[in-house]
Write an enzyme that holds these catalytic residues in place. Structure first.
Site, PDB file in Angstrom:
ATOM      1  N   GLY A 115      14.774 -32.834  45.670  1.00 11.14           N
ATOM      2  CA  GLY A 115      14.504 -33.003  47.103  1.00 11.14           C
ATOM      3  C   GLY A 115      15.750 -33.413  47.865  1.00 11.14           C
ATOM      4  O   GLY A 115      16.856 -33.468  47.306  1.00 11.14           O
TER       5      GLY A 115
ATOM      6  N   ASP B 282      10.930 -32.468  38.948  1.00 12.67           N
ATOM      7  CA  ASP B 282      10.462 -32.030  40.272  1.00 12.67           C
ATOM      8  C   ASP B 282       9.478 -30.881  40.082  1.00 12.67           C
ATOM      9  O   ASP B 282       9.670 -30.052  39.194  1.00 12.67           O
ATOM     10  CB  ASP B 282      11.665 -31.564  41.124  1.00 12.67           C
ATOM     11  CG  ASP B 282      11.409 -31.717  42.618  1.00 12.67           C
ATOM     12  OD1 ASP B 282      10.455 -31.087  43.108  1.00 12.67           O
ATOM     13  OD2 ASP B 282      12.154 -32.462  43.272  1.00 12.67           O
ATOM     14  N   ASN B 283       8.425 -30.833  40.895  1.00 10.92           N
ATOM     15  CA  ASN B 283       7.513 -29.674  40.822  1.00 10.92           C
ATOM     16  C   ASN B 283       7.840 -28.645  41.900  1.00 10.92           C
ATOM     17  O   ASN B 283       7.157 -27.635  42.023  1.00 10.92           O
ATOM     18  CB  ASN B 283       6.047 -30.117  40.913  1.00 10.92           C
ATOM     19  CG  ASN B 283       5.696 -30.656  42.285  1.00 10.92           C
ATOM     20  OD1 ASN B 283       6.578 -30.871  43.118  1.00 10.92           O
ATOM     21  ND2 ASN B 283       4.419 -30.881  42.529  1.00 10.92           N
TER      22      ASN B 283
ATOM     23  N   GLY C 286      10.805 -29.760  47.153  1.00  9.42           N
ATOM     24  CA  GLY C 286      12.197 -29.709  46.666  1.00  9.42           C
ATOM     25  C   GLY C 286      12.629 -28.257  46.475  1.00  9.42           C
ATOM     26  O   GLY C 286      11.810 -27.341  46.573  1.00  9.42           O
TER      27      GLY C 286
ATOM     28  N   ASP D 212       4.948 -31.781  37.510  1.00 12.26           N
ATOM     29  CA  ASP D 212       4.262 -32.543  38.563  1.00 12.26           C
ATOM     30  C   ASP D 212       3.985 -33.939  38.023  1.00 12.26           C
ATOM     31  O   ASP D 212       3.158 -34.115  37.118  1.00 12.26           O
ATOM     32  CB  ASP D 212       2.951 -31.828  38.923  1.00 12.26           C
ATOM     33  CG  ASP D 212       2.162 -32.573  39.989  1.00 12.26           C
ATOM     34  OD1 ASP D 212       2.542 -33.719  40.337  1.00 12.26           O
ATOM     35  OD2 ASP D 212       1.155 -32.010  40.463  1.00 12.26           O
TER      36      ASP D 212
ATOM     37  N   GLY E 145       4.598 -46.397  33.795  1.00  8.80           N
ATOM     38  CA  GLY E 145       4.284 -46.339  32.361  1.00  8.80           C
ATOM     39  C   GLY E 145       5.503 -45.922  31.554  1.00  8.80           C
ATOM     40  O   GLY E 145       5.789 -46.485  30.490  1.00  8.80           O
TER      41      GLY E 145
ATOM     42  N   TYR F 216      -0.146 -40.756  53.467  1.00 11.54           N
ATOM     43  CA  TYR F 216       1.227 -41.116  53.086  1.00 11.54           C
ATOM     44  C   TYR F 216       1.385 -42.639  53.049  1.00 11.54           C
ATOM     45  O   TYR F 216       1.803 -43.212  52.045  1.00 11.54           O
ATOM     46  CB  TYR F 216       2.202 -40.503  54.087  1.00 11.54           C
ATOM     47  CG  TYR F 216       3.657 -40.727  53.749  1.00 11.54           C
ATOM     48  CD1 TYR F 216       4.217 -40.171  52.610  1.00 11.54           C
ATOM     49  CD2 TYR F 216       4.477 -41.486  54.593  1.00 11.54           C
ATOM     50  CE1 TYR F 216       5.557 -40.368  52.306  1.00 11.54           C
ATOM     51  CE2 TYR F 216       5.817 -41.673  54.289  1.00 11.54           C
ATOM     52  CZ  TYR F 216       6.359 -41.116  53.146  1.00 11.54           C
ATOM     53  OH  TYR F 216       7.680 -41.311  52.849  1.00 11.54           O
TER      54      TYR F 216
ATOM     55  N   ARG G   3      10.522 -32.272  60.549  1.00  9.82           N
ATOM     56  CA  ARG G   3      10.988 -33.557  61.081  1.00  9.82           C
ATOM     57  C   ARG G   3      11.861 -33.335  62.309  1.00  9.82           C
ATOM     58  O   ARG G   3      12.344 -32.227  62.564  1.00  9.82           O
ATOM     59  CB  ARG G   3      11.728 -34.344  60.001  1.00  9.82           C
ATOM     60  CG  ARG G   3      10.728 -34.971  59.055  1.00  9.82           C
ATOM     61  CD  ARG G   3      11.371 -35.903  58.090  1.00  9.82           C
ATOM     62  NE  ARG G   3      11.850 -35.188  56.928  1.00  9.82           N
ATOM     63  CZ  ARG G   3      12.067 -35.766  55.751  1.00  9.82           C
ATOM     64  NH1 ARG G   3      11.854 -37.048  55.593  1.00  9.82           N
ATOM     65  NH2 ARG G   3      12.506 -35.062  54.735  1.00  9.82           N
TER      66      ARG G   3
HETATM   67  N1  UDP Z   1       9.263 -35.447  67.043  1.00  7.38           N
HETATM   68  C1  UDP Z   1       9.522 -34.757  68.205  1.00  7.38           C
HETATM   69  N2  UDP Z   1       9.724 -33.409  68.118  1.00  7.38           N
HETATM   70  C2  UDP Z   1       9.722 -32.726  66.939  1.00  7.38           C
HETATM   71  C3  UDP Z   1       9.479 -33.434  65.746  1.00  7.38           C
HETATM   72  C4  UDP Z   1       9.248 -34.800  65.826  1.00  7.38           C
HETATM   73  O1  UDP Z   1       9.547 -35.335  69.286  1.00  7.38           O
HETATM   74  O2  UDP Z   1       9.926 -31.483  66.967  1.00  7.38           O
HETATM   75  C5  UDP Z   1       9.062 -36.909  67.112  1.00  7.38           C
HETATM   76  C6  UDP Z   1       7.835 -37.429  66.369  1.00  7.38           C
HETATM   77  O3  UDP Z   1       6.691 -37.366  67.201  1.00  7.38           O
HETATM   78  C7  UDP Z   1       8.266 -38.837  66.091  1.00  7.38           C
HETATM   79  C8  UDP Z   1       9.769 -38.736  65.861  1.00  7.38           C
HETATM   80  O4  UDP Z   1      10.155 -37.533  66.488  1.00  7.38           O
HETATM   81  O5  UDP Z   1       8.010 -39.680  67.171  1.00  7.38           O
HETATM   82  C9  UDP Z   1      10.190 -38.698  64.409  1.00  7.38           C
HETATM   83  O6  UDP Z   1       9.399 -37.738  63.756  1.00  7.38           O
HETATM   84  P1  UDP Z   1       9.639 -37.262  62.262  1.00  7.38           P
HETATM   85  O7  UDP Z   1       8.629 -36.205  61.983  1.00  7.38           O
HETATM   86  O8  UDP Z   1      11.061 -36.928  62.069  1.00  7.38           O
HETATM   87  O9  UDP Z   1       9.359 -38.528  61.326  1.00  7.38           O
HETATM   88  P2  UDP Z   1       8.584 -39.930  61.465  1.00  7.38           P
HETATM   89  O10 UDP Z   1       9.641 -40.896  61.841  1.00  7.38           O
HETATM   90  O11 UDP Z   1       7.508 -39.844  62.522  1.00  7.38           O
HETATM   91  O12 UDP Z   1       8.022 -40.145  60.116  1.00  7.38           O
END
Ligand code: UDP
Length: 315
Positions: A10, A31-32, A36, A56, A102, A145, A186
Site C-alpha cells: 500500500g 498484502d491481498n 495495494g 488476506d 497471534g 473504519y 482522498r
Molecule cells: N474532500 C473534499 N473534496 C474531495 C475529497 C475530499 O473536499 O474531492 C474533503 C472531505 O470531505 C474531508 C477532507 O477533504 O473533509 C479530507 O478528506 P479525505 O477523504 O482525504 O480524508 P479524511 O481526512 O476525511 O479521512
C-alpha cells in the site's frame, strides 16, 4: 531483523518496506492487493531481502522461522474505499489485528499497529491529544473504519496486558506523498488529478473543515522511531500545520497553475469538522517532529501525480 509488514504494497506500507530494507531488515510484505498495488513494490522485489506474500490477513498466516517485528498496516484507509468495502474494513481491523497479534505472540516479536486519527471521530477536543477518548458514531457510515481501529487498539492493549506482547500503537493523521492512488478518493489525489486535467476541484461542504497534512517520509521516520522505542501507549504522528480544505484547494491550484475553479459538493456524512494532531508525546518520547513543510511536500507529490495523470491519459 526479520520484519513482517501487512499492507506492505500500500501507500504507507510500501514506503515503510523501503525504509526497513535500507535499515538492513529482511522484509516479508503481506498484502491481498485489494487497495495495494504490485507497482508500489516493483523496485523492492529486486532486493533479495524482500519477499512478497499475497494473503488476506483476515485469515491466519503462518510464517516459518524467527520474526522480530510484526507491523499491521493492512487496511482500507480512504473513505471512498472503506465505504465501498465496509465488511473487509471491519475484518482486517479486527480479525487481521487478532491474527497479527497471534503471530507476534508466537514469535515473541515487537508489534506495531497502524491506528488512525479517526479513533477521535468528529472531535470535540482540539487539537487531539492521545488521552482524548473521541467522539465516534458507531452506526454511521464511517463507523466500519473508526470502530475497527478502536477495536484493534483495544485488542493490542489486551495482548500487552494478558500475554505481555511487546505492542505499540501509532495514530496516523492525514498523510500524503508519492504512491497514493490517483483514484483513491482522498482529497489530495482528487485535487491534484483535477487540477492537472483542468477540471473543477470538488470541495465538499463549504470547505471550512480542517485537516493537517504530513509528508510520508516524515511519518515513516516517526514510525521507525516508535518501533525502535519500548513505548506501548498510543502515539499521534502527523504534521500539526492545520489548513481548511478550501485553502488547501487554493494552494494546489496555485501550485499546479492552469484554469481549474473550485466547485462545491455536498459534505459526506459524519465528515470530521476539524483535525490536528497534538504531537508533544512524539516529540518527547521519540525526539520526532515533521521536517518537510507542505510547500515542499506538495511539490514532490505533484511530480509523482504528473506522471500518474499522463499514464492514465495514455491508457
Ligand atoms: N474532500 C473534499 N473534496 C474531495 C475529497 C475530499 O473536499 O474531492 C474533503 C472531505 O470531505 C474531508 C477532507 O477533504 O473533509 C479530507 O478528506 P479525505 O477523504 O482525504 O480524508 P479524511 O481526512 O476525511 O479521512
Amino acid at each position: 531483523m526479520r520484519t513482517v509488514i501487512t499492507g506492505g504494497a500500500g501507500f504507507i506500507g510500501s514506503h515503510l518496506c523501503e525504509r526497513l530494507l535500507a535499515r538492513g531488515d529482511v522484509v516479508l510484505c503481506v498484502d491481498n492487493l485489494i487497495t495495494g498495488a504490485l507497482e508500489n513494490i516493483e523496485e523492492l522485489r529486486k532486493n533479495d531481502r524482500f519477499q512478497f506474500i499475497r494473503h488476506d490477513i483476515s485469515h491466519p498466516l503462518e510464517i516459518d522461522g524467527p520474526v522480530d517485528n510484526v507491523l499491521h498496516f493492512a487496511s482500507l484507509a480512504s473513505p471512498v474505499d472503506y465505504l465501498r468495502h465496509p465488511i473487509q474494513t471491519l475484518k482486517v481491523g479486527s480479525l487481521g489485528t487478532h491474527n497479527t497479534l497471534g503471530l507476534a505472540k508466537v514469535k515473541d516479536a515487537r508489534f506495531l499497529l497502524a491506528s488512525t486519527s479517526e479513533v477521535y471521530g468528529d472531535p470535540q477536543v482540539h487539537p487531539q491529544r492521545e488521552d482524548y477518548w473521541g467522539h465516534v458514531n458507531c452506526v454511521g457510515v464511517r463507523g466500519c473504519y473508526d470502530e475497527s481501529k478502536r477495536f484493534a487498539e483495544a485488542i493490542a492493549m489486551a495482548y500487552l496486558r494478558t500475554h505481555e506482547v511487546n505492542t505499540s500503537i501509532v495514530r496516523i493523521f492525514n498523510t500524503y506523498g508519492p504512491r497514493m492512488r490517483l483514484d483513491d478518493g482522498r482529497v489530495l489525489p482528487n485535487f491534484m488529478g483535477q487540477a492537472l486535467r483542468g477540471e473543477p476541484l470538488t470541495v465538499y461542504g463549504d470547505g471550512s473543515q480542517t485537516r493537517s497534512f504530513c509528508y510520508v517520509d516524515d511519518l515513516v521516520e516517526g514510525i521507525v522511531r516508535l518501533l525502535e522505542s519500548g513505548c506501548h501507549e498510543p502515539v499521534n504522528l502527523g504534521n500539526p500545520s492545520e489548513i481548511t480544505i478550501l485553502q488547501f484547494a487554493e494552494e494546489i491550484l496555485a501550485l499546479v497553475g492552469g484554469k481549474s475553479k473550485v466547485e462545491f459538493r455536498p459534505l459526506p456524512q459524519d465528515d470530521p469538522k476539524v483535525r490536528q494532531p497534538e504531537i508533544a508525546k512524539a516529540r518527547s518520547l521519540l525526539g520526532w517532529q515533521p521536517r518537510i513543510d507542505r510547500h515542499e511536500g506538495l511539490k514532490r507529490t505533484l511530480a509523482y501525480f504528473q506522471r500518474r495523470v499522463a499514464q492514465s491519459a495514455r491508457s
